[in-house]
Design a protein around this motif. Sequence first.
Motif, PDB file in Angstrom:
ATOM      1  N   THR A 222       8.883 -24.764   2.031  1.00  0.00           N
ATOM      2  CA  THR A 222       9.410 -23.405   2.057  1.00  0.00           C
ATOM      3  C   THR A 222       9.377 -22.774   0.669  1.00  0.00           C
ATOM      4  N   GLN A 223       9.629 -23.568  -0.357  1.00  0.00           N
ATOM      5  CA  GLN A 223       9.600 -23.028  -1.716  1.00  0.00           C
ATOM      6  C   GLN A 223       8.222 -22.475  -2.062  1.00  0.00           C
ATOM      7  N   ASP A 224       7.174 -23.180  -1.661  1.00  0.00           N
ATOM      8  CA  ASP A 224       5.821 -22.697  -1.930  1.00  0.00           C
ATOM      9  C   ASP A 224       5.550 -21.390  -1.195  1.00  0.00           C
ATOM     10  N   VAL A 225       6.082 -21.265   0.009  1.00  0.00           N
ATOM     11  CA  VAL A 225       5.898 -20.029   0.779  1.00  0.00           C
ATOM     12  C   VAL A 225       6.597 -18.869   0.073  1.00  0.00           C
ATOM     13  N   LEU A 226       7.793 -19.098  -0.426  1.00  0.00           N
ATOM     14  CA  LEU A 226       8.517 -18.051  -1.149  1.00  0.00           C
ATOM     15  C   LEU A 226       7.813 -17.701  -2.456  1.00  0.00           C
ATOM     16  N   ASP A 227       7.246 -18.703  -3.120  1.00  0.00           N
ATOM     17  CA  ASP A 227       6.485 -18.429  -4.344  1.00  0.00           C
ATOM     18  C   ASP A 227       5.261 -17.572  -4.033  1.00  0.00           C
ATOM     19  N   LEU A 228       4.572 -17.891  -2.948  1.00  0.00           N
ATOM     20  CA  LEU A 228       3.415 -17.092  -2.539  1.00  0.00           C
ATOM     21  C   LEU A 228       3.826 -15.657  -2.253  1.00  0.00           C
ATOM     22  N   PHE A 229       4.930 -15.480  -1.560  1.00  0.00           N
ATOM     23  CA  PHE A 229       5.417 -14.132  -1.246  1.00  0.00           C
ATOM     24  C   PHE A 229       5.715 -13.354  -2.529  1.00  0.00           C
ATOM     25  N   ALA A 230       6.320 -14.027  -3.501  1.00  0.00           N
ATOM     26  CA  ALA A 230       6.614 -13.376  -4.777  1.00  0.00           C
ATOM     27  C   ALA A 230       5.327 -12.925  -5.459  1.00  0.00           C
ATOM     28  N   TYR A 231       4.274 -13.742  -5.369  1.00  0.00           N
ATOM     29  CA  TYR A 231       2.994 -13.368  -5.982  1.00  0.00           C
ATOM     30  C   TYR A 231       2.350 -12.205  -5.240  1.00  0.00           C
ATOM     31  N   LEU A 232       2.370 -12.229  -3.916  1.00  0.00           N
ATOM     32  CA  LEU A 232       1.760 -11.148  -3.139  1.00  0.00           C
ATOM     33  C   LEU A 232       2.389  -9.800  -3.484  1.00  0.00           C
ATOM     34  N   LYS A 233       3.670  -9.808  -3.796  1.00  0.00           N
ATOM     35  CA  LYS A 233       4.363  -8.555  -4.116  1.00  0.00           C
ATOM     36  C   LYS A 233       3.921  -7.975  -5.459  1.00  0.00           C
ATOM     37  N   THR A 234       3.241  -8.779  -6.289  1.00  0.00           N
ATOM     38  CA  THR A 234       2.749  -8.274  -7.578  1.00  0.00           C
ATOM     39  C   THR A 234       1.367  -7.640  -7.460  1.00  0.00           C
ATOM     40  N   LEU A 235       0.726  -7.763  -6.311  1.00  0.00           N
ATOM     41  CA  LEU A 235      -0.649  -7.289  -6.144  1.00  0.00           C
ATOM     42  C   LEU A 235      -0.663  -5.803  -5.789  1.00  0.00           C
ATOM     43  N   PRO A 236      -1.805  -5.146  -5.985  1.00  0.00           N
ATOM     44  CA  PRO A 236      -1.864  -3.702  -5.717  1.00  0.00           C
ATOM     45  C   PRO A 236      -1.738  -3.380  -4.237  1.00  0.00           C
ATOM     46  N   PRO A 237      -0.964  -2.354  -3.886  1.00  0.00           N
ATOM     47  CA  PRO A 237      -0.882  -1.944  -2.482  1.00  0.00           C
ATOM     48  C   PRO A 237      -2.192  -1.312  -2.029  1.00  0.00           C
ATOM     49  N   ALA A 238      -2.512  -1.526  -0.779  1.00  0.00           N
ATOM     50  CA  ALA A 238      -3.709  -0.939  -0.177  1.00  0.00           C
ATOM     51  C   ALA A 238      -3.283  -0.235   1.100  1.00  0.00           C
ATOM     52  N   ALA A 239      -3.651   1.026   1.236  1.00  0.00           N
ATOM     53  CA  ALA A 239      -3.134   1.851   2.337  1.00  0.00           C
ATOM     54  C   ALA A 239      -4.005   1.827   3.590  1.00  0.00           C
ATOM     55  N   GLU A 240      -5.065   1.017   3.613  1.00  0.00           N
ATOM     56  CA  GLU A 240      -5.947   1.006   4.781  1.00  0.00           C
ATOM     57  C   GLU A 240      -5.261   0.425   6.014  1.00  0.00           C
ATOM     58  N   GLU A 241      -5.464   1.058   7.134  1.00  0.00           N
ATOM     59  CA  GLU A 241      -4.979   0.552   8.417  1.00  0.00           C
ATOM     60  C   GLU A 241      -6.081  -0.279   9.055  1.00  0.00           C
ATOM     61  N   THR A 242      -5.757  -1.468   9.510  1.00  0.00           N
ATOM     62  CA  THR A 242      -6.765  -2.328  10.122  1.00  0.00           C
ATOM     63  C   THR A 242      -6.822  -2.094  11.628  1.00  0.00           C
ATOM     64  N   ALA A 243      -7.985  -2.385  12.187  1.00  0.00           N
ATOM     65  CA  ALA A 243      -8.182  -2.218  13.627  1.00  0.00           C
ATOM     66  C   ALA A 243      -7.446  -3.324  14.380  1.00  0.00           C
ATOM     67  N   PRO A 244      -7.127  -3.116  15.647  1.00  0.00           N
ATOM     68  CA  PRO A 244      -6.491  -4.177  16.443  1.00  0.00           C
ATOM     69  C   PRO A 244      -7.502  -5.252  16.824  1.00  0.00           C
ATOM     70  N   HIS A 245      -6.982  -6.402  17.215  1.00  0.00           N
ATOM     71  CA  HIS A 245      -7.855  -7.442  17.764  1.00  0.00           C
ATOM     72  C   HIS A 245      -8.535  -6.918  19.029  1.00  0.00           C
ATOM     73  N   ARG A 246      -9.693  -7.461  19.320  1.00  0.00           N
ATOM     74  CA  ARG A 246     -10.403  -7.100  20.549  1.00  0.00           C
ATOM     75  C   ARG A 246     -10.501  -8.355  21.430  1.00  0.00           C
ATOM     76  N   LEU A 247      -9.584  -8.446  22.378  1.00  0.00           N
ATOM     77  CA  LEU A 247      -9.473  -9.614  23.233  1.00  0.00           C
ATOM     78  C   LEU A 247      -9.438  -9.179  24.694  1.00  0.00           C
ATOM     79  N   SER A 248      -9.831 -10.076  25.560  1.00  0.00           N
ATOM     80  CA  SER A 248      -9.754  -9.794  26.997  1.00  0.00           C
ATOM     81  C   SER A 248      -8.751 -10.742  27.644  1.00  0.00           C
TER      82      SER A 248
END
Length: 305
Positions: free
Chosen positions: A134-160
């Motif tokens: 869990t500590q590694d997961v929290l460390d990863l989350f802390a790092y992700l929050k330092t990265l630049p925001p990107a405003a692109e919306e992604t498409a949904p999955h295409r499943l049947s």
Amino acid sequence: MLRNLLFGGAALAVLAGAAFWFLTRPEGIGSSALAAVGPGDATRGERIFWAGGCASCHARPEAEGERLLELSGGLELETAFGTFVAPNISPDPAQGIGEWDESVFVNAMLHGVSPEGKHYYPAFPYPSYARMETQDVLDLFAYLKTLPPAAEETAPHRLSFPYTMRRGIGLWKLIYMHEEPLVELPADAPEAVLRGRYLVEGPGHCGECHTPRSFAGGLQFERWLAGAPALEGDGRVPNITPSSAGIGSWSVADITYYLESGFTPDFDSVGGEMVAVQKNMARLPEEDRAAIAAYLKAVPEVEGE
């Protein structure tokens, strides 16, 4: 008599439905469960980021250099179950995970549960991430929050149908999710081998590509790392067990150097999907690459692919 049979059948159907609903419910943790874990550390989290290959799926397709850190998503994974689209995991509050708190992120990574309380599809390799600390997961989350925001919306999955029915993933998880290590090591196993097991089986999620799958898409653990058909398109992912069909002739030093440089002992070079993986591994400390190599020499040999 007929009336009793019909009543009994209806009662059994209700009980079966209730059992299914209970067994397949998404389970996670609350914020209070993280109270005993230290705060996330972005410096440590960067190491986990590259070990986990986050940019390989979540960066813009074809991104290079610093743009690998713009995690706008959009990569399409075409599989036998349909097309999955990697989501935006940048700190953007609208399109990314900028509004998530720590418990939401931990539930996604370790339990495969969305902020809305639904099962994620295991195209997101949370069955491997479930073995992370869990500590590694929290460390990863802390790092992700330092990265630049990107405003692109992604498409949904295409499943049947029936793959649009997320509730059934709860049963899949009961069969294929294992939080404990997959390879049993002796009590006196070297620390490097233990560290390698953690990296390969957890954040590195190497088995997600290198292990064959059942008809339901779950890993065949008895053939761990024995090679498998490529998840996308044609071709095969190689056997990386220490067998004659795998990398038995490679030394720990050979594997370590391959992960750093991309060159094999036979003077060949890395290719295909492994190119991005090797580039990620090259960013890790030397000790982590050596640990991965030591573990790969310690796993059970499996012949064939």
